[in-house]
Design a protein around this motif. Structure first.
Motif, PDB file in Angstrom:
ATOM      1  N   ILE A   1     -74.488  -2.023  17.107  1.00  0.00           N
ATOM      2  CA  ILE A   1     -75.951  -1.950  17.011  1.00  0.00           C
ATOM      3  C   ILE A   1     -76.392  -0.496  16.901  1.00  0.00           C
ATOM      4  CG2 ILE A   1     -78.104  -2.530  18.194  1.00  0.00           C
ATOM      5  CD1 ILE A   1     -76.391  -4.770  19.635  1.00  0.00           C
ATOM      6  N   ASN A   2     -75.806   0.358  17.731  1.00  0.00           N
ATOM      7  CA  ASN A   2     -76.157   1.779  17.702  1.00  0.00           C
ATOM      8  C   ASN A   2     -75.765   2.425  16.375  1.00  0.00           C
ATOM      9  OD1 ASN A   2     -77.009   1.533  20.368  1.00  0.00           O
ATOM     10  ND2 ASN A   2     -75.059   2.199  21.202  1.00  0.00           N
ATOM     11  N   ILE A   3     -74.574   2.080  15.899  1.00  0.00           N
ATOM     12  CA  ILE A   3     -74.079   2.665  14.649  1.00  0.00           C
ATOM     13  C   ILE A   3     -74.947   2.223  13.482  1.00  0.00           C
ATOM     14  CG2 ILE A   3     -72.141   2.635  13.035  1.00  0.00           C
ATOM     15  CD1 ILE A   3     -70.339   2.362  15.606  1.00  0.00           C
ATOM     16  N   ALA A   4     -75.249   0.943  13.415  1.00  0.00           N
ATOM     17  CA  ALA A   4     -76.055   0.426  12.307  1.00  0.00           C
ATOM     18  C   ALA A   4     -77.452   1.022  12.316  1.00  0.00           C
ATOM     19  CB  ALA A   4     -76.126  -1.096  12.385  1.00  0.00           C
TER      20      ALA A   4
ATOM     21  N   GLU B   1     -67.587   5.294   7.145  1.00  0.00           N
ATOM     22  CA  GLU B   1     -66.583   4.311   6.732  1.00  0.00           C
ATOM     23  C   GLU B   1     -65.620   3.998   7.877  1.00  0.00           C
ATOM     24  OE1 GLU B   1     -66.472   2.486   4.106  1.00  0.00           O
ATOM     25  OE2 GLU B   1     -68.120   3.437   3.009  1.00  0.00           O
ATOM     26  N   THR B   2     -65.249   5.023   8.632  1.00  0.00           N
ATOM     27  CA  THR B   2     -64.391   4.776   9.798  1.00  0.00           C
ATOM     28  C   THR B   2     -65.118   3.941  10.844  1.00  0.00           C
ATOM     29  OG1 THR B   2     -63.041   6.741   9.481  1.00  0.00           O
ATOM     30  CG2 THR B   2     -63.176   5.890  11.716  1.00  0.00           C
ATOM     31  N   LEU B   3     -66.384   4.224  11.059  1.00  0.00           N
ATOM     32  CA  LEU B   3     -67.141   3.450  12.041  1.00  0.00           C
ATOM     33  C   LEU B   3     -67.325   2.013  11.578  1.00  0.00           C
ATOM     34  CD1 LEU B   3     -69.830   6.018  13.264  1.00  0.00           C
ATOM     35  CD2 LEU B   3     -67.712   5.299  14.385  1.00  0.00           C
ATOM     36  N   TYR B   4     -67.514   1.805  10.286  1.00  0.00           N
ATOM     37  CA  TYR B   4     -67.613   0.425   9.791  1.00  0.00           C
ATOM     38  C   TYR B   4     -66.283  -0.300  10.006  1.00  0.00           C
ATOM     39  CZ  TYR B   4     -68.544  -3.619   6.876  1.00  0.00           C
ATOM     40  OH  TYR B   4     -68.713  -4.908   6.429  1.00  0.00           O
ATOM     41  N   GLU B   5     -65.201   0.359   9.700  1.00  0.00           N
ATOM     42  CA  GLU B   5     -63.882  -0.225   9.967  1.00  0.00           C
ATOM     43  C   GLU B   5     -63.758  -0.604  11.437  1.00  0.00           C
ATOM     44  OE1 GLU B   5     -59.710   1.877  10.860  1.00  0.00           O
ATOM     45  OE2 GLU B   5     -60.392   2.202   8.803  1.00  0.00           O
TER      46      GLU B   5
ATOM     47  N   ILE C   1     -73.917  -5.629  11.818  1.00  0.00           N
ATOM     48  CA  ILE C   1     -72.814  -5.342  10.901  1.00  0.00           C
ATOM     49  C   ILE C   1     -73.180  -5.777   9.484  1.00  0.00           C
ATOM     50  CG2 ILE C   1     -70.406  -5.851  10.349  1.00  0.00           C
ATOM     51  CD1 ILE C   1     -69.945  -6.231  13.387  1.00  0.00           C
ATOM     52  N   ALA C   2     -73.837  -6.930   9.361  1.00  0.00           N
ATOM     53  CA  ALA C   2     -74.259  -7.398   8.040  1.00  0.00           C
ATOM     54  C   ALA C   2     -75.215  -6.406   7.389  1.00  0.00           C
ATOM     55  CB  ALA C   2     -74.914  -8.778   8.155  1.00  0.00           C
ATOM     56  N   LYS C   3     -76.161  -5.916   8.154  1.00  0.00           N
ATOM     57  CA  LYS C   3     -77.118  -4.939   7.614  1.00  0.00           C
ATOM     58  C   LYS C   3     -76.420  -3.637   7.222  1.00  0.00           C
ATOM     59  CE  LYS C   3     -81.264  -6.764   7.634  1.00  0.00           C
ATOM     60  NZ  LYS C   3     -82.010  -6.887   6.357  1.00  0.00           N
ATOM     61  N   LEU C   4     -75.492  -3.196   8.057  1.00  0.00           N
ATOM     62  CA  LEU C   4     -74.754  -1.977   7.752  1.00  0.00           C
ATOM     63  C   LEU C   4     -73.885  -2.186   6.513  1.00  0.00           C
ATOM     64  CD1 LEU C   4     -73.909   0.908   8.473  1.00  0.00           C
ATOM     65  CD2 LEU C   4     -72.223  -0.061  10.058  1.00  0.00           C
ATOM     66  N   GLY C   5     -73.206  -3.324   6.451  1.00  0.00           N
ATOM     67  CA  GLY C   5     -72.376  -3.627   5.289  1.00  0.00           C
ATOM     68  C   GLY C   5     -73.177  -3.673   4.003  1.00  0.00           C
ATOM     69  N   GLU C   6     -74.378  -4.210   4.108  1.00  0.00           N
ATOM     70  CA  GLU C   6     -75.257  -4.255   2.949  1.00  0.00           C
ATOM     71  C   GLU C   6     -75.594  -2.844   2.469  1.00  0.00           C
ATOM     72  OE1 GLU C   6     -78.886  -7.271   1.957  1.00  0.00           O
ATOM     73  OE2 GLU C   6     -79.125  -6.027   3.748  1.00  0.00           O
ATOM     74  N   ALA C   7     -75.915  -1.961   3.417  1.00  0.00           N
ATOM     75  CA  ALA C   7     -76.258  -0.579   3.069  1.00  0.00           C
ATOM     76  C   ALA C   7     -75.068   0.162   2.486  1.00  0.00           C
ATOM     77  CB  ALA C   7     -76.785   0.158   4.302  1.00  0.00           C
TER      78      ALA C   7
ATOM     79  N   PHE D   1     -70.941 -12.152   8.208  1.00  0.00           N
ATOM     80  CA  PHE D   1     -71.580 -11.636   9.418  1.00  0.00           C
ATOM     81  C   PHE D   1     -73.022 -12.131   9.541  1.00  0.00           C
ATOM     82  CE2 PHE D   1     -68.082  -8.511   9.051  1.00  0.00           C
ATOM     83  CZ  PHE D   1     -67.555  -8.663  10.325  1.00  0.00           C
ATOM     84  N   ARG D   2     -73.710 -12.264   8.429  1.00  0.00           N
ATOM     85  CA  ARG D   2     -75.076 -12.784   8.495  1.00  0.00           C
ATOM     86  C   ARG D   2     -75.082 -14.226   9.013  1.00  0.00           C
ATOM     87  NH1 ARG D   2     -77.036 -11.349   3.702  1.00  0.00           N
ATOM     88  NH2 ARG D   2     -78.333  -9.629   4.466  1.00  0.00           N
ATOM     89  N   GLU D   3     -74.146 -15.012   8.536  1.00  0.00           N
ATOM     90  CA  GLU D   3     -74.059 -16.401   9.013  1.00  0.00           C
ATOM     91  C   GLU D   3     -73.713 -16.440  10.493  1.00  0.00           C
ATOM     92  OE1 GLU D   3     -71.239 -18.279   6.476  1.00  0.00           O
ATOM     93  OE2 GLU D   3     -72.481 -18.034   4.670  1.00  0.00           O
TER      94      GLU D   3
END
Length: 775
Positions: free
Chosen positions: A417-420, A433-437, A489-495, A506-508
């Motif tokens: 949540i903080n990262i996104a 990219e490392t944080l998303y991983e 995570i879904a929002k971050l992945g989208e960005a 993740f959205r589901e």
């Protein structure tokens, strides 16, 4: 001696007068004089009014200092009702429940030397105590000695004022669990280390310290105690001692009113680095110069929030809350001899380049502390994100509760949540990219501790919830927190333009909150693996399927989809009715899961607000949900009631665990007039500002302003809102509004406006409304 005491009394009186009447110099207010670090210290195991201690520190300092009234190792190191002080210790404690690490203390005495902490403890009084963020003073009555402390980021200066005495002493206590001291008389110096901790450290963990005095030593001793043997005290004239619990004492003659100064610094890297920290941060500065620098550091940060049109008590409460928000996560990095940023890793024990931060529980601070940094401290937050990259690279996991390394405390994978929120708000300068991983890895399995990764992930990912009957405790709460993290995570992945299939997964999963909501009763509850509901359920049962709360509190933890939750209830009216009942239902409780009435339950009971338990974090956002439910005036009423009733500038001025600034961050946001219910959206639900005017001086040079000139104790309801002189009908403001330096003018009334904010277009974001169906 009488003259010295008279002068001291006048200084103390003038200092308290300064707190009551803040000085204005060149139009700059000395904000530190509003702050009372003793707020929250009137606490104990059975009842928390904050569970804080007076942290003498600079903002986010690597080290804090505090008077010590409790026994060595006691998480309640300073309690307001204690009668005696045992020492003045360096502390890193983020919470009494997590406890301390790397602590050692200084303590002045006169007469016969007393080493045992019970024997040496001196009577003191709050009447002769001054506590401010940048300065602390206490009078030790047993020894007629005054101690003053002022901090730097990695050190401090002490000033001891002694009476006339043939035998004045300063004792350095290295504390238990491994310590060393070495006295170097020719350099007026004591060096050493301490290793005490409460977990989360590698085998080679040390806190190295150096203390330099401005007076020659006439005598010295070192001492040692064995583990578990209080009677094993061995005193020696040797200049070095090393063992389970060691210390040193230096002795000199003093004249009446003579001061002895000690300059102190420490390092988690090496003794040499401790000396570098001392030279760089204190050097040749006098005590008063260090004090002035510490005050300036606080005034700079506190002054970024400028409030006016309130009472003195409100100013004190507000700036004390802001001080608490700016303490954690602490800096855990240092500057080496080449001025490079380096850190001792609390994960692998190596000294490595780059940032590191620690002492934070994201379960608490994702709610308001980190969203506050997103607005006010984007540069600091960028550094924190770099620290998370390093923590992941050094341990293989993101920290969820670090102190200083991974600790097995609380639930969720809230680092996502903080990262996104940071990335989605445009904060850069770190390896996203490392944080998303890392956040994706978090979602797949449990880490080395149940608090790292996701405990029960295999069930959650397969069934859409963590079952009640598979041995994973607090399962419904975990499901709710994982669902919000998945939305993030879904929002971050989208960005980041990740594969659509991954984003949709993740959205589901973010809709999994529905799997632990029982529409028949209108509450969240535990669910068995076969799909049946747990039979041991009552809405007021604390713990069990939930974390430090009951269904009354956790039912509202659908931060990303309040309108979707309303649909599950059977409509906004039904959800609104249940939310209303939180404040009117008698505060019954079932404590059978814990086997005792835990302090969070007691704090709910004594507040006289029904089932509303503001002293713990899960429900703190719920008041703002009326903005989604067509009755924003109820948010305005309840927000003002909580601020007026549950917060003050007194030692009992908080209403539960402070938890790294979260309970204070709720107040800071709410007093400003808005709150980040859904980090990641860049939207902030409107409440009821406490002040007539609030200015937020941003790092980009803009100033965001909320103006509510008719505001008063009676005029708590928002009647009309204008943004930049144009009518504004939404029940939220946006990150762009703030960053662009918008001005919001609010007309406040004593009666609610029952029409404003009732239309669907005025409501904040909800996944089911905005993402799944489009705006």
């Amino acid at each position: 001696m009488k003259l010295r005491k008279l002068i001291l009394s006048l200084v103390i009186i003038s200092s308290f007068t300064a707190i009551a009447q803040p000085k204005i110099k060149d139009t700059l207010i000395s904000y530190v004089e509003y702050v009372n670090p003793l707020v929250g210290s009137d606490s104990e195991f059975a009842l928390s009014n904050g569970n804080t201690y007076p942290a003498i520190a600079t903002p986010w300092g690597m080290n804090f200092w505090t008077p010590q009234t409790g026994k060595m190792g006691d998480g309640w190191g300073y309690t307001y009702d204690a009668l005696k002080i045992r020492g003045f210790k360096q502390t890193h404690q983020p919470s009494p429940w997590i406890n301390d690490y790397a602590a050692f203390s200084l303590f002045p005495e006169t007469g016969d030397l007393k080493i045992n902490e019970d024997d040496r403890a001196s009577w003191y009084s709050h009447k002769a105590e001054i506590s401010q963020p940048h300065y602390y003073r206490a009078y030790l009555a047993d020894y007629d000695v005054t101690t003053e402390i002022t901090p730097t980021t990695r050190g401090a200066q002490f000033r001891f004022t002694f009476p006339e005495s043939e035998r004045s002493h300063i004792l350095v206590d290295g504390f238990f669990k491994g310590s060393m001291v070495k006295v170097i008389p020719s350099e007026r110096k004591i060096i050493g280390y301490c290793r005490n901790n409460s977990g989360g450290v590698p085998e080679n963990f040390h806190n190295y310290f150096v203390i330099v005095f401005d007076k020659d030593f006439e005598e010295l001793i070192t001492w040692e105690k064995e583990e578990g043997k209080d009677s094993s005290l061995r005193i020696s004239e040797d200049r070095k001692a090393e063992g389970y619990h060691v210390g040193a004492a230096i002795t000199f003659k003093t004249t009446d009113g003579e001061t002895v100064t000690a300059k102190v610094a420490s390092s988690f890297i090496s003794p040499e680095q401790a000396k570098i920290n001392l030279d760089r941060e204190i050097g040749q500065d006098s005590f008063d110069q260090t004090k002035a620098k510490a005050a300036a550091a606080w005034n700079k940060e506190l002054g970024r929030m400028e409030v006016s049109g309130g009472t003195l008590e409100q100013y004190r409460t507000f700036y004390t809350a802001l001080y608490r928000v700016l303490l954690f996560p602490r800096k855990f990095y240092e500057y080496n001899a080449d001025n490079e940023i380096v850190h001792y890793s609390p994960y692998n024990g190596k000294v490595l380049p780059g940032y590191m931060f620690t002492d934070n529980g994201f379960w608490d601070t994702f709610r308001a502390v980190f969203p506050f940094f997103t607005i006010m401290y984007p540069d600091y937050l960028s550094n924190v994100m770099n620290g998370l990259v390093n923590a992941y690279n050094e341990s293989g996991w993101l920290p969820e509760w670090a102190s200083p390394g991974h600790r097995d405390c609380m639930i969720g994978s809230n680092s996502a949540i903080n990262i996104a929120d940071a990335y989605l708000r445009g904060i850069r300068g770190y390896d996203i990219e490392t944080l998303y991983e890392a956040v994706v890895k978090n979602s797949r399995s449990k880490g080395p501790l149940s608090s790292v990764g996701r405990f029960g992930a295999e069930f959650y990912n397969e069934l859409g919830y963590v079952p009640y009957d598979v041995g994973v405790n607090e399962n419904a709460a975990r499901t709710l927190e994982y669902a919000f993290a998945d939305w993030s995570i879904a929002k971050l992945g989208e960005a980041l333009k990740k594969p659509k299939k991954e984003i949709e997964l993740f959205r589901e999963r973010s809709l999994n909150y529905k799997n632990v909501f029982d529409p028949e009763i209108g509450f969240m509850r535990g669910r068995n693996k076969d799909g049946s509901w747990a039979s041991s359920y009552t809405p007021d049962k604390w713990g069990d399927a939930f974390t430090e709360g009951a269904a009354w509190h956790w039912t509202w933890c659908v931060f990303h989809d309040p309108l979707g939750l309303a649909h599950e209830f059977g409509g906004e009216e039904k959800m609104r009715s249940r939310l209303d009942s939180v404040f009117t239902t008698p505060p019954t409780f079932n404590e059978s899961y814990y086997g005792q009435q835990i302090h969070e339950i007691t704090e709910m009971l004594v507040a006289d607000m029904g089932q509303y338990a503001h002293g713990n974090q899960p429900i703190q956002h719920a008041i703002y949900l009326y903005n989604w439910l067509g009755q924003p005036w109820k948010t305005q009423k309840h927000v003002r009631n909580v601020m007026d009733k549950l917060y003050s500038s007194a030692p009992d001025g908080l209403c539960g665990d402070e938890d790294n600034g979260q309970t204070s961050a709720w107040y800071v946001f709410s007093a400003a007039g808005f709150y980040p219910v859904t980090p990641g959206t860049g939207q902030y639900a409107l409440g009821s500002p406490l002040f007539k005017n609030v200015k937020m001086h941003l790092r980009n040079g803009e100033t965001f302003e909320i103006n509510a000139q008719e505001n008063s104790k009676e005029n708590i309801y928002i009647n009309v809102v204008q943004r930049n002189k144009k009518m504004y009908n939404k029940t939220y403001i946006t990150y762009e509004d703030i960053m662009n330096g918008s001005k919001f003018d609010l007309i406040m009334k004593s009666e609610p406006n029952l029409k404003r904010g009732t239309e669907g277009t005025t409501k904040p974001y909800s996944l089911s409304k905005d993402d799944l169906h489009g705006k």
